[in-house]
Design a protein around this motif. Structure first.
Motif, PDB file in Angstrom:
ATOM      1  N   VAL A   1       1.054  -0.830  -0.170  1.00 61.57           N
ATOM      2  CA  VAL A   1       0.101   0.125   0.356  1.00 61.57           C
ATOM      3  C   VAL A   1       0.778   0.960   0.050  1.00 61.57           C
ATOM      4  N   PHE A   2       1.989   0.879   0.919  1.00 59.54           N
ATOM      5  CA  PHE A   2       2.839   2.426   0.829  1.00 59.54           C
ATOM      6  C   PHE A   2       3.490   2.764  -0.681  1.00 59.54           C
ATOM      7  N   CYS A   3       4.278   1.556  -1.493  1.00 59.54           N
ATOM      8  CA  CYS A   3       4.220   1.702  -2.524  1.00 59.54           C
ATOM      9  C   CYS A   3       4.032   2.648  -3.771  1.00 59.54           C
ATOM     10  N   ILE A   4       2.616   2.107  -3.318  1.00 60.38           N
ATOM     11  CA  ILE A   4       1.038   2.588  -4.588  1.00 60.38           C
ATOM     12  C   ILE A   4       1.385   3.541  -3.970  1.00 60.38           C
TER      13      ILE A   4
ATOM     14  N   ALA B   1       3.702  15.239 -19.167  1.00 58.56           N
ATOM     15  CA  ALA B   1       4.734  15.042 -21.009  1.00 58.56           C
ATOM     16  C   ALA B   1       6.269  14.505 -20.451  1.00 58.56           C
ATOM     17  N   ILE B   2       6.985  14.231 -19.105  1.00 58.70           N
ATOM     18  CA  ILE B   2       8.091  14.011 -18.599  1.00 58.70           C
ATOM     19  C   ILE B   2       7.762  13.517 -17.527  1.00 58.70           C
ATOM     20  N   LEU B   3       6.466  12.998 -17.090  1.00 58.05           N
ATOM     21  CA  LEU B   3       5.975  11.599 -16.073  1.00 58.05           C
ATOM     22  C   LEU B   3       7.224  10.249 -16.427  1.00 58.05           C
ATOM     23  N   PRO B   4       7.010   9.946 -17.443  1.00 60.21           N
ATOM     24  CA  PRO B   4       7.601   9.260 -18.107  1.00 60.21           C
ATOM     25  C   PRO B   4       9.172   8.832 -17.196  1.00 60.21           C
ATOM     26  N   PHE B   5       9.993   9.815 -17.024  1.00 59.17           N
ATOM     27  CA  PHE B   5      11.309   9.529 -16.990  1.00 59.17           C
ATOM     28  C   PHE B   5      11.414  10.194 -15.178  1.00 59.17           C
ATOM     29  N   THR B   6      10.325  10.538 -14.940  1.00 57.33           N
ATOM     30  CA  THR B   6      10.044  10.943 -13.517  1.00 57.33           C
ATOM     31  C   THR B   6      10.207   9.813 -12.624  1.00 57.33           C
ATOM     32  N   ALA B   7       9.411   8.827 -13.160  1.00 58.07           N
ATOM     33  CA  ALA B   7       8.996   7.819 -12.815  1.00 58.07           C
ATOM     34  C   ALA B   7      10.232   6.940 -12.842  1.00 58.07           C
ATOM     35  N   MET B   8      10.654   7.161 -13.575  1.00 58.40           N
ATOM     36  CA  MET B   8      11.716   6.266 -14.316  1.00 58.40           C
ATOM     37  C   MET B   8      13.012   6.032 -13.146  1.00 58.40           C
ATOM     38  N   ILE B   9      13.245   7.629 -13.044  1.00 55.13           N
ATOM     39  CA  ILE B   9      14.495   7.993 -11.766  1.00 55.13           C
ATOM     40  C   ILE B   9      13.516   7.772 -10.584  1.00 55.13           C
ATOM     41  N   PHE B  10      12.610   8.210  -9.918  1.00 57.12           N
ATOM     42  CA  PHE B  10      12.154   7.205  -8.957  1.00 57.12           C
ATOM     43  C   PHE B  10      12.067   5.556  -8.072  1.00 57.12           C
ATOM     44  N   ALA B  11      11.675   5.507  -9.792  1.00 55.62           N
ATOM     45  CA  ALA B  11      11.724   3.527  -9.180  1.00 55.62           C
ATOM     46  C   ALA B  11      13.416   3.781  -9.409  1.00 55.62           C
ATOM     47  N   GLY B  12      14.076   3.952  -9.932  1.00 49.45           N
ATOM     48  CA  GLY B  12      15.855   3.648  -9.853  1.00 49.45           C
ATOM     49  C   GLY B  12      16.393   4.378  -8.835  1.00 49.45           C
ATOM     50  N   VAL B  13      16.247   4.875  -7.855  1.00 53.61           N
ATOM     51  CA  VAL B  13      16.276   5.550  -7.032  1.00 53.61           C
ATOM     52  C   VAL B  13      16.109   4.848  -5.230  1.00 53.61           C
ATOM     53  N   LEU B  14      14.552   4.112  -5.909  1.00 57.87           N
ATOM     54  CA  LEU B  14      13.895   4.133  -4.678  1.00 57.87           C
ATOM     55  C   LEU B  14      14.447   2.266  -4.692  1.00 57.87           C
ATOM     56  N   TYR B  15      15.218   1.820  -5.964  1.00 55.70           N
ATOM     57  CA  TYR B  15      15.117   0.850  -6.021  1.00 55.70           C
ATOM     58  C   TYR B  15      16.854   0.678  -5.530  1.00 55.70           C
ATOM     59  N   PHE B  16      17.586   1.147  -5.425  1.00 57.29           N
ATOM     60  CA  PHE B  16      18.935   1.203  -4.754  1.00 57.29           C
ATOM     61  C   PHE B  16      19.042   1.777  -3.349  1.00 57.29           C
TER      62      PHE B  16
ATOM     63  N   LEU C   1      10.825  -5.052   2.616  1.00 57.26           N
ATOM     64  CA  LEU C   1      11.593  -4.184   1.605  1.00 57.26           C
ATOM     65  C   LEU C   1      12.212  -5.428   0.309  1.00 57.26           C
ATOM     66  N   LEU C   2      11.887  -6.267   1.085  1.00 55.70           N
ATOM     67  CA  LEU C   2      12.203  -6.812  -0.557  1.00 55.70           C
ATOM     68  C   LEU C   2      10.859  -7.132  -1.569  1.00 55.70           C
ATOM     69  N   LEU C   3       9.480  -6.969  -0.732  1.00 57.91           N
ATOM     70  CA  LEU C   3       8.622  -6.509  -1.660  1.00 57.91           C
ATOM     71  C   LEU C   3       8.402  -4.809  -2.572  1.00 57.91           C
ATOM     72  N   ALA C   4       8.810  -4.051  -1.793  1.00 57.70           N
ATOM     73  CA  ALA C   4       9.688  -2.725  -2.205  1.00 57.70           C
ATOM     74  C   ALA C   4      10.468  -2.855  -3.414  1.00 57.70           C
ATOM     75  N   ASN C   5      11.534  -3.131  -2.987  1.00 61.59           N
ATOM     76  CA  ASN C   5      12.873  -3.703  -4.434  1.00 61.59           C
ATOM     77  C   ASN C   5      11.734  -3.788  -4.889  1.00 61.59           C
TER      78      ASN C   5
ATOM     79  N   LYS D   1      21.634 -14.970  -9.075  1.00 66.21           N
ATOM     80  CA  LYS D   1      21.111 -16.141  -8.949  1.00 66.21           C
ATOM     81  C   LYS D   1      19.798 -15.770  -8.110  1.00 66.21           C
ATOM     82  N   ASP D   2      18.845 -14.079  -9.017  1.00 68.81           N
ATOM     83  CA  ASP D   2      17.943 -14.140  -8.127  1.00 68.81           C
ATOM     84  C   ASP D   2      17.056 -14.298  -8.835  1.00 68.81           C
ATOM     85  N   ARG D   3      15.936 -15.585  -7.745  1.00 68.11           N
ATOM     86  CA  ARG D   3      14.702 -15.682  -8.260  1.00 68.11           C
ATOM     87  C   ARG D   3      14.062 -14.871  -8.674  1.00 68.11           C
ATOM     88  N   LEU D   4      13.655 -14.686  -7.685  1.00 65.88           N
ATOM     89  CA  LEU D   4      12.238 -13.029  -7.502  1.00 65.88           C
ATOM     90  C   LEU D   4      12.475 -12.111  -8.940  1.00 65.88           C
ATOM     91  N   MET D   5      13.492 -11.610  -9.356  1.00 68.92           N
ATOM     92  CA  MET D   5      14.122 -10.489 -10.293  1.00 68.92           C
ATOM     93  C   MET D   5      14.094 -11.682 -11.755  1.00 68.92           C
TER      94      MET D   5
END
Length: 388
Positions: A159-162, A181-196, A214-218, A277-281
């Motif tokens: 729920v927090f992620c959504i 117009a820049i929403l796709p790039f913003t979402a891409m950067i946001f997802a990348g930063v939050l992933y790391f 944390l694994l679910l969020a990742n 060897k990341d099964r989820l990925m």
């Protein structure tokens, strides 16, 4: 911050590891039962059907409490309508706290009160702000993060992620067409930063209480990163949000980038999953590849559907067949042989479990007294007094 006894949380982890070690053949069934008997744990429910049943029961209990309060508040309809959802949210948090003090965790009853609290927080803020989506998403994300940190409720992390993603989207909408117009790039950067950030947090965990969340969020970040610049998603959102009129022979701006992104990212996910060897990925990469194929066929139908399905099935069969032939004899690394332990970190607690099951099952036995009496000697241990 955590509402539960950490000792019981540790016991739950040990019991899970015991089950894994039992399935791998490292401990016996009696040892597994002894560990489950001797370690007190929280009141959880692993059977999904039973948990759903308790969730329905908890929902009825939550609704009945809210209904009983509503009987007394209906005398002032307008005022009560403004504050009723706040009261219901408070009831949800109080009920969750009471269930936590009684050691209910992932049981079904606590799920009903937690989700009821989050739902009423969203409705209450919507009534107060007259449906201001950005503020609703903000308060729901704060409430869900608090619930995850205190009650270790993994679904609250989803729920927090959504809600956080929704907050980002509605925030970009505030900038008008430029933000859209820049929403796709913003979402891409946001997802990348939050992933790391989540990956770094997982690697730095000293206690595994927050690992699943944390694994679910990742994993959510991986999916969001791919979908943010997927060609089909970007094109359809351009039509829906910007009202773009894409005529035959024309395309969206930066179409080449979005096509390349749609094809390259799933392959990168697959290579990285095999490397680490990341099964989820690995599963996410398979889904991304399937969606990429669907994206291409949605706009460019090269072959009839039946021919494409037959050809795709033949290719997948060939890949699976030769992969099995290649990997079935390997003993390490990427192999087709089944794992004796399904989790790579399951052996970490093996020593504690083996010690507990080995030494704990054998009670201390007092040695039987010898029938022959010794002692009484007056000379350096001779044991004789000169008489029989």
């Amino acid at each position: 911050m955590i509402a539960y006894d950490k000792k019981m949380l540790d016991n739950e982890a040990l019991i899970d590891e015991a089950g894994t070690l039992y399935n791998g053949g490292f401990i016996s069934k009696d040892q597994k039962k002894f560990i489950e008997k001797e370690l007190p744990v929280l009141k959880s429910q692993n059977n999904i059907l039973v948990r759903i049943g308790f969730f329905l029961l908890g929902s009825m209990l939550f609704s009945s409490i809210c209904g009983a309060i509503s009987i007394f508040g209906l005398q002032s309809e307008h005022t009560y309508f403004q504050i009723c959802c706040y009261l219901f949210a408070i009831i949800g948090f109080i009920g969750t706290e009471m269930l936590a003090t009684q050691n209910y965790h992932n049981h079904g009853l606590d799920d009903a009160f937690i989700l009821g609290a989050l739902l009423n927080v969203g409705i209450a803020i919507a009534i107060t702000t007259e449906g201001y989506e950005m503020i609703i998403a903000l308060f729901v994300s704060i409430a869900s993060l608090f619930i995850f940190l205190r009650y270790l409720h993994v679904l609250s992390m989803l729920v927090f992620c959504i809600s956080t993603t929704a907050f980002l989207f509605y925030g970009m909408f505030e900038f008008g067409d430029i933000g859209k117009a820049i929403l796709p790039f913003t979402a891409m950067i946001f997802a990348g930063v939050l992933y790391f950030l989540t990956k770094k947090a997982i690697n730095r965990l000293t206690e595994n209480y927050y690992y699943n969340g944390l694994l679910l969020a990742n994993s959510f970040c991986l999916i969001l990163f791919y979908l943010s610049c997927n060609y089909l998603v970007v094109r359809e959102l351009s039509v829906a949000l910007l009202g773009a009129d894409i005529k035959p022979g024309t395309d969206i701006p930066f179409a080449f980038f979005f096509y390349a992104f749609t094809l390259i990212v799933p392959i990168y996910y697959l290579v990285q999953a095999l490397k680490t060897k990341d099964r989820l990925m690995l599963w996410i990469s398979f889904l991304a590849i399937a969606f990429s194929i669907y994206t291409i066929r949605f706009y460019h139908s090269v072959l009839p559907v039946e021919v494409a399905l037959t050809l795709g099935g033949a290719i997948l069969f060939a890949i699976a067949y030769f992969s099995i032939r290649k990997l079935k004899e390997k003993e390490s690394g990427l192999t087709f042989k089944p794992d004796r332990i399904s989790h790579s970190d399951a052996i970490l607690n093996a020593e504690a479990l083996v010690v507990a099951s080995t030494f704990g099952m054998k009670p201390e036995v007092k040695p039987q007294a010898s029938p022959m009496e010794f002692g009484g000697g007056g000379f350096s241990g001779g044991g004789s007094e000169g008489s029989f």
